[in-house]
Design a protein around this motif. Sequence first.
Motif, PDB file in Angstrom:
ATOM      1  N   ALA A  28       0.826  -1.212   0.000  1.00 39.77           N
ATOM      2  CA  ALA A  28       0.000   0.000   0.000  1.00 39.77           C
ATOM      3  C   ALA A  28       0.856   1.257   0.000  1.00 39.77           C
ATOM      4  O   ALA A  28       1.957   1.282   0.550  1.00 39.77           O
ATOM      5  N   HIS A  29       0.316   2.288  -0.636  1.00 38.07           N
ATOM      6  CA  HIS A  29       0.939   3.609  -0.674  1.00 38.07           C
ATOM      7  C   HIS A  29      -0.195   4.617  -0.522  1.00 38.07           C
ATOM      8  O   HIS A  29      -1.249   4.466  -1.158  1.00 38.07           O
ATOM      9  N   PRO A  30      -0.008   5.655   0.298  1.00 37.00           N
ATOM     10  CA  PRO A  30      -1.109   6.602   0.532  1.00 37.00           C
ATOM     11  C   PRO A  30      -1.606   7.314  -0.722  1.00 37.00           C
ATOM     12  O   PRO A  30      -2.785   7.640  -0.822  1.00 37.00           O
ATOM     13  N   GLU A  31      -0.731   7.564  -1.689  1.00 39.71           N
ATOM     14  CA  GLU A  31      -1.146   8.274  -2.903  1.00 39.71           C
ATOM     15  C   GLU A  31      -1.434   7.352  -4.079  1.00 39.71           C
ATOM     16  O   GLU A  31      -2.296   7.643  -4.897  1.00 39.71           O
ATOM     17  N   HIS A  32      -0.692   6.254  -4.189  1.00 38.52           N
ATOM     18  CA  HIS A  32      -0.772   5.406  -5.374  1.00 38.52           C
ATOM     19  C   HIS A  32      -1.671   4.183  -5.202  1.00 38.52           C
ATOM     20  O   HIS A  32      -1.824   3.409  -6.134  1.00 38.52           O
ATOM     21  N   GLY A  33      -2.248   4.011  -4.039  1.00 39.17           N
ATOM     22  CA  GLY A  33      -3.188   2.927  -3.834  1.00 39.17           C
ATOM     23  C   GLY A  33      -2.557   1.666  -3.278  1.00 39.17           C
ATOM     24  O   GLY A  33      -1.513   1.695  -2.635  1.00 39.17           O
ATOM     25  N   GLU A  34      -3.214   0.550  -3.560  1.00 37.46           N
ATOM     26  CA  GLU A  34      -2.767  -0.747  -3.058  1.00 37.46           C
ATOM     27  C   GLU A  34      -2.574  -1.704  -4.230  1.00 37.46           C
ATOM     28  O   GLU A  34      -3.466  -1.866  -5.058  1.00 37.46           O
ATOM     29  N   LEU A  35      -1.414  -2.323  -4.265  1.00 33.94           N
ATOM     30  CA  LEU A  35      -1.067  -3.256  -5.324  1.00 33.94           C
ATOM     31  C   LEU A  35      -0.980  -4.647  -4.725  1.00 33.94           C
ATOM     32  O   LEU A  35      -0.324  -4.849  -3.705  1.00 33.94           O
ATOM     33  N   GLU A  36      -1.664  -5.613  -5.341  1.00 30.05           N
ATOM     34  CA  GLU A  36      -1.622  -6.996  -4.887  1.00 30.05           C
ATOM     35  C   GLU A  36      -0.864  -7.816  -5.925  1.00 30.05           C
ATOM     36  O   GLU A  36      -1.195  -7.797  -7.107  1.00 30.05           O
ATOM     37  N   LEU A  37       0.175  -8.530  -5.461  1.00 36.26           N
ATOM     38  CA  LEU A  37       1.036  -9.310  -6.345  1.00 36.26           C
ATOM     39  C   LEU A  37       1.017 -10.784  -5.981  1.00 36.26           C
ATOM     40  O   LEU A  37       0.954 -11.136  -4.803  1.00 36.26           O
ATOM     41  N   ARG A  38       1.123 -11.637  -7.015  1.00 34.89           N
ATOM     42  CA  ARG A  38       1.201 -13.074  -6.814  1.00 34.89           C
ATOM     43  C   ARG A  38       2.525 -13.448  -6.153  1.00 34.89           C
ATOM     44  O   ARG A  38       3.544 -12.824  -6.386  1.00 34.89           O
ATOM     45  N   GLY A  39       2.504 -14.535  -5.425  1.00 29.89           N
ATOM     46  CA  GLY A  39       3.717 -15.013  -4.771  1.00 29.89           C
ATOM     47  C   GLY A  39       4.311 -16.223  -5.447  1.00 29.89           C
ATOM     48  O   GLY A  39       5.125 -16.921  -4.849  1.00 29.89           O
ATOM     49  N   ALA A  40       3.919 -16.486  -6.695  1.00 31.82           N
ATOM     50  CA  ALA A  40       4.448 -17.649  -7.414  1.00 31.82           C
ATOM     51  C   ALA A  40       4.582 -17.336  -8.898  1.00 31.82           C
ATOM     52  O   ALA A  40       3.777 -16.595  -9.461  1.00 31.82           O
TER      53      ALA A  40
END
Length: 115
Positions: free
Chosen positions: A22-34
């Motif tokens: 998460a970043h206060p200005e750029h939002g939340e990025l969800e990434l795969r772990g595989a």
Amino acid sequence: MSRRKRPKKPADKLRAPTSRYAHPEHGELELRGALTPKTRAAYAEIGGVREDAWQRRVEFLFERLAVSWTIHDLPITKQKELLARFRVATQDERAWIRSVLRDHLIEHFPEMQTP
């Protein structure tokens, strides 16, 4: 002529674990772990001029790892939309994404070269 019935997909299909950044200005990025071995090999083969290869590596990783990107409480989850949003990202957003991808690779894929 009868149609072949496709087998139903199991509801409890295995999914790769994910991590959220998460970043206060750029939002939340969800990434795969595989990543599959084939994807890792394709990433390792990206070559060319240094700056060009660096840009292609970042886009390649984003395309393969991004599950969702939530900006101002609006989630983007479709692959084409994620990639399109990445391509119009501001300089600051791209810098944040590069940083997140580096951290993610170091944590989950230490054998891979970071962009």
